[in-house]
Write a protein that holds these residues in place. Structure first.
Motif, short mmCIF file in Angstrom:
data_model
loop_
_atom_site.label_atom_id
_atom_site.label_comp_id
_atom_site.label_asym_id
_atom_site.label_seq_id
_atom_site.Cartn_x
_atom_site.Cartn_y
_atom_site.Cartn_z
N GLY A 1 1.06 -1.27 0.05
CA GLY A 1 -0.19 -0.18 0.01
C GLY A 1 0.64 1.22 0.06
O GLY A 1 0.20 2.45 0.12
N ASN A 2 1.93 1.19 -0.14
CA ASN A 2 2.78 2.40 -0.15
C ASN A 2 2.97 3.31 0.83
O ASN A 2 2.92 4.58 1.01
CB ASN A 2 2.54 3.30 -1.57
N CYS A 3 2.43 2.87 2.20
CA CYS A 3 2.23 3.63 3.43
C CYS A 3 3.42 3.75 4.18
O CYS A 3 4.25 2.56 4.41
CB CYS A 3 0.92 2.77 4.27
N VAL A 4 3.64 4.54 4.97
CA VAL A 4 4.86 4.99 5.79
C VAL A 4 4.38 4.72 7.11
O VAL A 4 3.27 5.12 7.71
CB VAL A 4 5.20 6.59 5.89
N VAL A 5 5.17 3.74 7.98
CA VAL A 5 4.89 3.16 9.05
C VAL A 5 5.94 3.78 10.02
O VAL A 5 6.97 3.72 10.09
CB VAL A 5 4.53 1.95 9.15
N VAL A 6 5.43 4.37 11.54
CA VAL A 6 6.33 4.60 12.37
C VAL A 6 6.02 3.70 13.73
O VAL A 6 5.04 3.66 13.88
CB VAL A 6 6.21 5.97 12.86
N MET A 7 7.25 3.11 14.04
CA MET A 7 6.87 2.14 15.17
C MET A 7 7.90 2.12 16.10
O MET A 7 9.12 3.03 15.68
CB MET A 7 7.31 0.62 14.61
N ASP A 8 7.56 2.05 17.35
CA ASP A 8 8.81 1.99 18.30
C ASP A 8 9.70 0.84 17.95
O ASP A 8 9.38 -0.37 17.68
CB ASP A 8 8.20 1.55 19.74
#
Length: 358
Positions: A96-103
């Motif tokens: 999905g070309n989504c940017v994800v921010v994770m710990d």
């Protein structure tokens, strides 16, 4: 998508919304990097052509000017701060070309939940890279001495200062619990060049059946004029963790069968089938990698990330698919597959029966 325990600032969100493929305009022309890349690309050319390319590139670099700024300074600074944050990671979603921010700790825990599967991975107490490199280079030297590969091919495939493949994961934000898709990057590893070489040999004999589609546009063209009867329904099938589920012995068996049936093989390589299979088996069984300072061995399946893995996975799916559909008691109205994602149409009460057969 923000999965971390910290809220994203407005400036961070503004920068991330541009996507991970957004290229920030450089402040100056990266002359040294361009020259180094050109020199690597023209290393196989003769002296006259190398001089010509160098002259043309030199002229372009003299005239080049940095592009105008394409990002606000405060947004740029916010992204730099986010990049340096010791507690957060910025990743691309699996789909999905989504940017994800994770710990980082959350990401690490999810990665270890995959690597702790002892049926698929085993911990190593040493770095296997140099051993792999010596084995590969000896195989290549033997092929060169036997006249089965040229000196230029030997130099292209020879490995020096190879790096251990690196493991990472892509968040599956479309799945419950957001697990990671395991990827092993083989870039700059000892087997990266030979894996790409084998992929080029094998690719022409994959994807030529009536069941495969190359992309969604091709499927759209196929499905546009199809009409289902009232008793038929669309169903989809998917292989769970395809790459880690395909036995290497099956990979090699199917590849050898297809190569021996390929009348055009000699146009792509001077290697006989036996040598191709020997090199392929070596690549597929060389599945060591590193994560967070620990070395691992994938003990079952095919590593996702090697250039030849996707080709082999497609080839095995074709083999299984053709045998399954030829013997199926349920005959689908149609069957189309992209790698391991299948869409089909069957009678409404036959879907479970077909699934059981598959």
């Amino acid at each position: 998508m923000n999965l971390s325990s910290k809220e994203l600032s407005a400036l961070e969100r503004s920068g991330l919304e541009k996507g991970l493929k957004f290229a920030i305009a450089p402040r100056k022309i990266p002359t040294a990097e361009i020259v180094a890349a050109v020199e690597e690309s023209i290393s196989q050319l003769d002296d006259d052509r190398r001089h010509l390319v160098r002259a043309e590139v030199s002229g372009v670099l003299r005239r080049a000017k940095p592009p105008p700024k394409n990002i606000q300074k405060d947004v740029f600074n916010a992204l730099i701060t986010l990049k340096k944050d010791p507690d957060r990671l910025v990743l691309s979603a699996d789909k999905g070309n989504c940017v994800v921010v994770m710990d980082k700790q959350q990401y690490h825990d999810k990665a270890l939940s995959l690597l702790n599967d002892k049926s698929t991975y085993a911990v190593l107490n040493f770095d296997p890279t140099s051993k792999t490199q010596r084995k590969l280079n000896k195989m290549l030297l033997d092929l060169k001495k036997a006249g089965r590969i040229s000196d230029s091919t030997y130099k292209m495939l020879y490995s020096s200062d190879g790096l251990c493949p690196r493991f990472y994961g892509l968040p599956k934000i479309h799945k419950p619990g957001i697990p990671l898709r395991p990827i092993v990057s083989f870039v700059n590893s000892p087997t990266y060049a030979i894996s790409g070489y084998l992929a080029r040999i094998l690719s022409p004999i994959v994807g030529n059946t009536d069941y495969t589609v190359k992309n969604s546009c091709e499927f759209t063209d196929f499905i546009r004029d199809k009409t289902l009867d009232a008793c038929e329904e669309l169903v989809s099938f998917d292989v769970v963790s395809l790459f880690t589920k395909i036995p290497v012995d099956l990979d090699v068996k199917v590849a050898e069968e297809r190569l021996r049936e390929d009348a055009s093989l000699g146009q792509r390589t001077s290697l006989p089938v036996e040598d191709i299979i020997h090199l392929l088996s070596f690549c597929l069984k060389t599945t060591q990698f590193t994560y967070n300072g620990t070395y691992y061995q994938q003990v079952f399946g095919t590593a996702m990330g090697s250039p030849v893995s996707a080709v082999i996975a497609n080839m095995v799916m074709e083999d299984v698919e053709q045998r399954a559909l030829a013997t199926s008691p349920v005959k689908p109205f149609f069957w189309k597959r992209y790698v391991d994602d299948v869409i089909s149409a069957v009678s409404g009460n036959e879907a479970e029966r077909l699934l059981s057969h598959l």
